[in-house]
Write a protein that holds these residues in place. Structure first.
Motif, PDB file in Angstrom:
ATOM      1  N   LEU A  92      -4.101  34.856  56.909  1.00 19.44           N
ATOM      2  CA  LEU A  92      -3.696  34.242  58.177  1.00 19.44           C
ATOM      3  C   LEU A  92      -2.329  33.562  58.052  1.00 19.44           C
ATOM      4  CD1 LEU A  92      -7.005  32.763  59.577  1.00 19.44           C
ATOM      5  CD2 LEU A  92      -5.547  34.489  60.609  1.00 19.44           C
ATOM      6  N   ILE A  93      -2.104  32.878  56.954  1.00 23.63           N
ATOM      7  CA  ILE A  93      -0.808  32.227  56.759  1.00 23.63           C
ATOM      8  C   ILE A  93       0.309  33.263  56.706  1.00 23.63           C
ATOM      9  CG2 ILE A  93       0.578  30.943  55.080  1.00 23.63           C
ATOM     10  CD1 ILE A  93      -1.982  29.324  54.485  1.00 23.63           C
ATOM     11  N   MET A  94       0.058  34.370  55.993  1.00 22.56           N
ATOM     12  CA  MET A  94       1.073  35.430  55.926  1.00 22.56           C
ATOM     13  C   MET A  94       1.355  36.004  57.309  1.00 22.56           C
ATOM     14  SD  MET A  94       0.068  37.421  52.398  1.00 22.56           S
ATOM     15  CE  MET A  94       0.977  38.862  52.876  1.00 22.56           C
ATOM     16  N   LEU A  95       0.307  36.226  58.100  1.00 22.69           N
ATOM     17  CA  LEU A  95       0.507  36.782  59.440  1.00 22.69           C
ATOM     18  C   LEU A  95       1.239  35.802  60.352  1.00 22.69           C
ATOM     19  CD1 LEU A  95      -2.843  38.660  60.089  1.00 22.69           C
ATOM     20  CD2 LEU A  95      -0.575  39.644  59.778  1.00 22.69           C
ATOM     21  N   ILE A  96       0.898  34.524  60.258  1.00 26.65           N
ATOM     22  CA  ILE A  96       1.542  33.519  61.110  1.00 26.65           C
ATOM     23  C   ILE A  96       3.027  33.405  60.786  1.00 26.65           C
ATOM     24  CG2 ILE A  96       1.652  31.024  61.537  1.00 26.65           C
ATOM     25  CD1 ILE A  96      -1.422  31.026  61.340  1.00 26.65           C
ATOM     26  N   SER A 110      13.472  49.520  62.951  1.00 30.68           N
ATOM     27  CA  SER A 110      13.243  48.682  61.776  1.00 30.68           C
ATOM     28  C   SER A 110      12.186  47.611  62.066  1.00 30.68           C
ATOM     29  CB  SER A 110      14.551  48.038  61.312  1.00 30.68           C
ATOM     30  OG  SER A 110      15.002  47.109  62.278  1.00 30.68           O
ATOM     31  N   GLY A 111      12.085  47.192  63.323  1.00 34.06           N
ATOM     32  CA  GLY A 111      11.060  46.217  63.702  1.00 34.06           C
ATOM     33  C   GLY A 111       9.661  46.784  63.546  1.00 34.06           C
ATOM     34  N   ILE A 112       9.469  48.040  63.931  1.00 33.26           N
ATOM     35  CA  ILE A 112       8.155  48.682  63.804  1.00 33.26           C
ATOM     36  C   ILE A 112       7.800  48.855  62.328  1.00 33.26           C
ATOM     37  CG2 ILE A 112       6.886  50.823  64.227  1.00 33.26           C
ATOM     38  CD1 ILE A 112       8.403  51.018  66.887  1.00 33.26           C
ATOM     39  N   VAL A 113       8.773  49.291  61.536  1.00 30.11           N
ATOM     40  CA  VAL A 113       8.534  49.446  60.099  1.00 30.11           C
ATOM     41  C   VAL A 113       8.192  48.100  59.476  1.00 30.11           C
ATOM     42  CG1 VAL A 113       9.651  50.024  57.907  1.00 30.11           C
ATOM     43  CG2 VAL A 113       9.952  51.511  59.889  1.00 30.11           C
ATOM     44  N   VAL A 118       4.320  44.343  57.178  1.00 31.21           N
ATOM     45  CA  VAL A 118       3.697  43.015  57.149  1.00 31.21           C
ATOM     46  C   VAL A 118       2.189  43.134  57.280  1.00 31.21           C
ATOM     47  CG1 VAL A 118       3.433  40.887  58.487  1.00 31.21           C
ATOM     48  CG2 VAL A 118       5.707  41.723  57.920  1.00 31.21           C
ATOM     49  N   LEU A 119       1.733  43.968  58.194  1.00 36.82           N
ATOM     50  CA  LEU A 119       0.291  44.140  58.368  1.00 36.82           C
ATOM     51  C   LEU A 119      -0.358  44.725  57.121  1.00 36.82           C
ATOM     52  CD1 LEU A 119       0.044  45.329  62.077  1.00 36.82           C
ATOM     53  CD2 LEU A 119      -0.566  43.104  61.121  1.00 36.82           C
ATOM     54  N   LEU A 120       0.298  45.702  56.489  1.00 31.08           N
ATOM     55  CA  LEU A 120      -0.247  46.255  55.246  1.00 31.08           C
ATOM     56  C   LEU A 120      -0.275  45.221  54.134  1.00 31.08           C
ATOM     57  CD1 LEU A 120       1.230  49.868  55.103  1.00 31.08           C
ATOM     58  CD2 LEU A 120      -1.145  49.191  55.431  1.00 31.08           C
ATOM     59  N   LEU A 121       0.787  44.422  54.013  1.00 28.26           N
ATOM     60  CA  LEU A 121       0.819  43.388  52.987  1.00 28.26           C
ATOM     61  C   LEU A 121      -0.240  42.313  53.226  1.00 28.26           C
ATOM     62  CD1 LEU A 121       4.637  42.842  52.393  1.00 28.26           C
ATOM     63  CD2 LEU A 121       2.963  43.766  50.784  1.00 28.26           C
ATOM     64  N   PRO A 125      -4.521  43.150  50.552  1.00 26.70           N
ATOM     65  CA  PRO A 125      -5.106  42.188  49.608  1.00 26.70           C
ATOM     66  C   PRO A 125      -6.418  41.591  50.110  1.00 26.70           C
ATOM     67  CG  PRO A 125      -2.771  41.769  49.871  1.00 26.70           C
ATOM     68  CD  PRO A 125      -3.150  42.790  50.889  1.00 26.70           C
ATOM     69  N   ALA A 126      -6.497  41.340  51.414  1.00 22.80           N
ATOM     70  CA  ALA A 126      -7.748  40.806  51.964  1.00 22.80           C
ATOM     71  C   ALA A 126      -8.879  41.824  51.821  1.00 22.80           C
ATOM     72  CB  ALA A 126      -7.565  40.419  53.423  1.00 22.80           C
TER      73      ALA A 126
END
Length: 135
Positions: A92-96, A110-113, A118-121, A125-126
């Protein structure tokens, strides 16, 4: 309702298995240990007689329980017992932090990539922690 205090483990009595496999712990003669008839694990009682520890070569952390007279309670509740909430909090912290940065990117490609990255990162791990936690 307050939790019950732990009781001293009687080395001559049978107990339910703390691994939740509906087994029974029976005392092993001439030792301060118990054996489960279902999961074939061996458990030893510590010096104080209040904590039951699992002997296992494959599990990296020592699992221990206290007997309250009716059921086994984990003896060491800490970070080792709460991997899933910690992993979800980090996600959650990473997404925020990263998702608004990715959404404000100048070029659309580049925004979509960046959003997908970000979503994969955040999710991978979760997912790995979730799969490890289910073991």
């Amino acid at each position: 309702m307050q939790p019950q205090k732990s009781q001293k483990i009687d080395l001559t009595q049978d107990y339910p298995c703390p691994c939740r496999r509906r087994g029974r712990l029976s005392p092993i003669a001439l030792t301060e240990a118990f054996g489960c008839n279902r999961c074939q694990q061996i458990f030893v009682v510590d010096e104080t007689g209040q904590v039951l520890e699992q002997l296992s070569g494959s599990y990296p952390y020592k699992r221990a329980w206290r007997w309250n007279g009716h059921q086994w309670n984990p003896a060491h509740a800490g970070l080792g017992e709460s991997y899933l909430p910690v992993a979800l909090g980090i996600t959650l912290i990473m997404l925020i932090i990263w998702l608004p940065l990715a959404l404000n990117a100048k070029s659309s490609s580049s925004g979509i990539v960046l959003i997908v990255g970000v979503l994969l990162l955040a999710v991978l791990p979760a997912l790995m922690v979730l799969l490890a936690y289910r073991r």
